[in-house]
Write a protein that holds these residues in place. Sequence first.
Motif, PDB file in Angstrom:
ATOM      1  N   GLU A 175       0.838  -1.204   0.000  1.00  0.00           N
ATOM      2  CA  GLU A 175       0.000   0.000   0.000  1.00  0.00           C
ATOM      3  C   GLU A 175       0.871   1.252   0.000  1.00  0.00           C
ATOM      4  O   GLU A 175       0.599   2.221  -0.717  1.00  0.00           O
ATOM      5  CB  GLU A 175      -0.911   0.006   1.229  1.00  0.00           C
ATOM      6  N   ARG A 176       1.904   1.249   0.844  1.00  0.00           N
ATOM      7  CA  ARG A 176       2.804   2.402   0.924  1.00  0.00           C
ATOM      8  C   ARG A 176       3.519   2.638  -0.403  1.00  0.00           C
ATOM      9  O   ARG A 176       3.550   3.757  -0.919  1.00  0.00           O
ATOM     10  CB  ARG A 176       3.827   2.149   2.035  1.00  0.00           C
ATOM     11  N   ASN A 177       4.084   1.572  -0.961  1.00  0.00           N
ATOM     12  CA  ASN A 177       4.899   1.728  -2.163  1.00  0.00           C
ATOM     13  C   ASN A 177       4.071   2.104  -3.382  1.00  0.00           C
ATOM     14  O   ASN A 177       4.561   2.777  -4.289  1.00  0.00           O
ATOM     15  CB  ASN A 177       5.681   0.441  -2.433  1.00  0.00           C
ATOM     16  N   ALA A 178       2.816   1.645  -3.436  1.00  0.00           N
ATOM     17  CA  ALA A 178       1.965   1.990  -4.578  1.00  0.00           C
ATOM     18  C   ALA A 178       1.837   3.494  -4.721  1.00  0.00           C
ATOM     19  O   ALA A 178       1.845   4.037  -5.837  1.00  0.00           O
ATOM     20  CB  ALA A 178       0.590   1.347  -4.413  1.00  0.00           C
ATOM     21  N   LEU A 179       1.734   4.197  -3.592  1.00  0.00           N
ATOM     22  CA  LEU A 179       1.603   5.650  -3.643  1.00  0.00           C
ATOM     23  C   LEU A 179       2.964   6.328  -3.736  1.00  0.00           C
ATOM     24  O   LEU A 179       3.168   7.209  -4.580  1.00  0.00           O
ATOM     25  CB  LEU A 179       0.867   6.147  -2.398  1.00  0.00           C
ATOM     26  N   LEU A 180       3.913   5.918  -2.888  1.00  0.00           N
ATOM     27  CA  LEU A 180       5.175   6.644  -2.777  1.00  0.00           C
ATOM     28  C   LEU A 180       6.154   6.339  -3.907  1.00  0.00           C
ATOM     29  O   LEU A 180       6.924   7.221  -4.312  1.00  0.00           O
ATOM     30  CB  LEU A 180       5.835   6.323  -1.434  1.00  0.00           C
TER      31      LEU A 180
ATOM     32  N   LEU B 147       2.865   8.812  -7.045  1.00  0.00           N
ATOM     33  CA  LEU B 147       3.295  10.203  -6.879  1.00  0.00           C
ATOM     34  C   LEU B 147       4.491  10.582  -7.757  1.00  0.00           C
ATOM     35  O   LEU B 147       4.490  11.660  -8.362  1.00  0.00           O
ATOM     36  CB  LEU B 147       3.586  10.492  -5.408  1.00  0.00           C
ATOM     37  N   PRO B 148       5.537   9.744  -7.852  1.00  0.00           N
ATOM     38  CA  PRO B 148       6.670  10.140  -8.702  1.00  0.00           C
ATOM     39  C   PRO B 148       6.303  10.328 -10.168  1.00  0.00           C
ATOM     40  O   PRO B 148       6.996  11.045 -10.899  1.00  0.00           O
ATOM     41  CB  PRO B 148       7.666   8.974  -8.529  1.00  0.00           C
ATOM     42  N   ARG B 149       5.208   9.707 -10.605  1.00  0.00           N
ATOM     43  CA  ARG B 149       4.800   9.833 -12.008  1.00  0.00           C
ATOM     44  C   ARG B 149       3.756  10.929 -12.213  1.00  0.00           C
ATOM     45  O   ARG B 149       3.285  11.130 -13.337  1.00  0.00           O
ATOM     46  CB  ARG B 149       4.226   8.495 -12.491  1.00  0.00           C
TER      47      ARG B 149
ATOM     48  N   SER C 294       9.011  17.265  -5.949  1.00  0.00           N
ATOM     49  CA  SER C 294       9.710  16.400  -5.002  1.00  0.00           C
ATOM     50  C   SER C 294       8.716  15.823  -4.006  1.00  0.00           C
ATOM     51  O   SER C 294       7.668  16.416  -3.745  1.00  0.00           O
ATOM     52  CB  SER C 294      10.813  17.164  -4.250  1.00  0.00           C
ATOM     53  N   VAL C 295       9.057  14.664  -3.470  1.00  0.00           N
ATOM     54  CA  VAL C 295       8.227  13.995  -2.460  1.00  0.00           C
ATOM     55  C   VAL C 295       9.145  13.490  -1.356  1.00  0.00           C
ATOM     56  O   VAL C 295      10.148  12.822  -1.634  1.00  0.00           O
ATOM     57  CB  VAL C 295       7.445  12.802  -3.049  1.00  0.00           C
ATOM     58  N   SER C 296       8.830  13.813  -0.118  1.00  0.00           N
ATOM     59  CA  SER C 296       9.530  13.204   1.010  1.00  0.00           C
ATOM     60  C   SER C 296       8.485  12.571   1.920  1.00  0.00           C
ATOM     61  O   SER C 296       7.431  13.156   2.169  1.00  0.00           O
ATOM     62  CB  SER C 296      10.365  14.233   1.779  1.00  0.00           C
ATOM     63  N   ALA C 297       8.796  11.364   2.382  1.00  0.00           N
ATOM     64  CA  ALA C 297       7.871  10.614   3.232  1.00  0.00           C
ATOM     65  C   ALA C 297       8.497  10.421   4.598  1.00  0.00           C
ATOM     66  O   ALA C 297       9.652   9.992   4.714  1.00  0.00           O
ATOM     67  CB  ALA C 297       7.554   9.260   2.603  1.00  0.00           C
ATOM     68  N   HIS C 298       7.733  10.753   5.635  1.00  0.00           N
ATOM     69  CA  HIS C 298       8.225  10.706   7.001  1.00  0.00           C
ATOM     70  C   HIS C 298       7.326   9.774   7.813  1.00  0.00           C
ATOM     71  O   HIS C 298       6.125  10.027   7.945  1.00  0.00           O
ATOM     72  CB  HIS C 298       8.220  12.102   7.631  1.00  0.00           C
TER      73      HIS C 298
END
Length: 341
Positions: A115-120, A124-126, A132-136
């Motif tokens: 679930e996390r990787n599908a979005l992050l 989002l990168p596409r 830019s995207v940062s995940a905390h």
Amino acid sequence: MESGGALDQLDPQLLEALQLDGRTPFSRLARRLDVSERTVARRYQRLRSLGLRIVGQPVPDRLGLVRWLLRLRCTPDAAGTIADALARRPDTTWVTLASGGTELYCALNTRSADERNALLLRKLPRTPHVLSVSAHCMMRIYVGTTSTWHATRFRPAAPAVDSGAVAGRSGPLTGGSGTPTVPSGSSAASATPLTLDATDRVLFAELARDGRATLPELARAAGRSPSSVQRHLDRLRTEGALSLSVDFDPELLGYHMATQLWLNVAPAHLRTVGETLATHPAIAFAAAITGPSNLVASGVFRTPADLYDYIDGHIGPLPGIQSIETAPTLREVKRLAPALP
């Protein structure tokens, strides 16, 4: 004033009492506030007409969810559209625009790495216009599930609501912004995740729409008896899996300076600083996070001068503060929404 007009002293007192427990009966609220039950009912309905919501929310740790804070930088022409798209996702709990409309923050709960990787990593990168995207990852939440303000800012004027005042309630009291008193990251919160059945999920859905839904209403929605529903509610609250939060526009209370604070704190002082921020009435949310800034907080202030005084008088003297970044909120796109994948 019973209807219409500006808010007076009784309104924030009622809001605070609801923050301490959103399902407290009007009769008990009336006794604590020393007014009639009819007055409480009228004030509550007037506040609802102004946008008040009592929202039942899942507590991520207790349900095996991992809470993330995303920080996106976008082109100015696309930030609003991207924020709206994130707000429509069922796994996001709040989305805000900040920093000149080019930066947005988004909180979400995920159950698995997929679930996390599908979005992050994929979506989002596409996404066009995302720079830019940062995940905390939120490692420990010191105060707030999500909320718009902290009840204790009204504490001097409002009578306390004691734990025995809640009818049909065996769980822990909630804190100022609707967070169970079991802190995120504590041994209780780190225990084996609570397993939900079909009735639990119906209750989460119904309480997300109206945290004060009556027992008969919840029973009809779940297709169960009121006594069975009460047992499920007691279990969810006793186990710290369900929180009740108050959503009300802080600007209607005179607070026009909502601000995100990103702090870099020396590791030896991180817990002390986080727990101290949780006691400050201006802070509605504070959490230890991964990344260059290891503590994030949301504050609500009346004016820029109040924000300055807070940084100077309350943040500055704390030990181990190495840097601070402030980002005033321009628009709240989504707030206090349930996220139960």
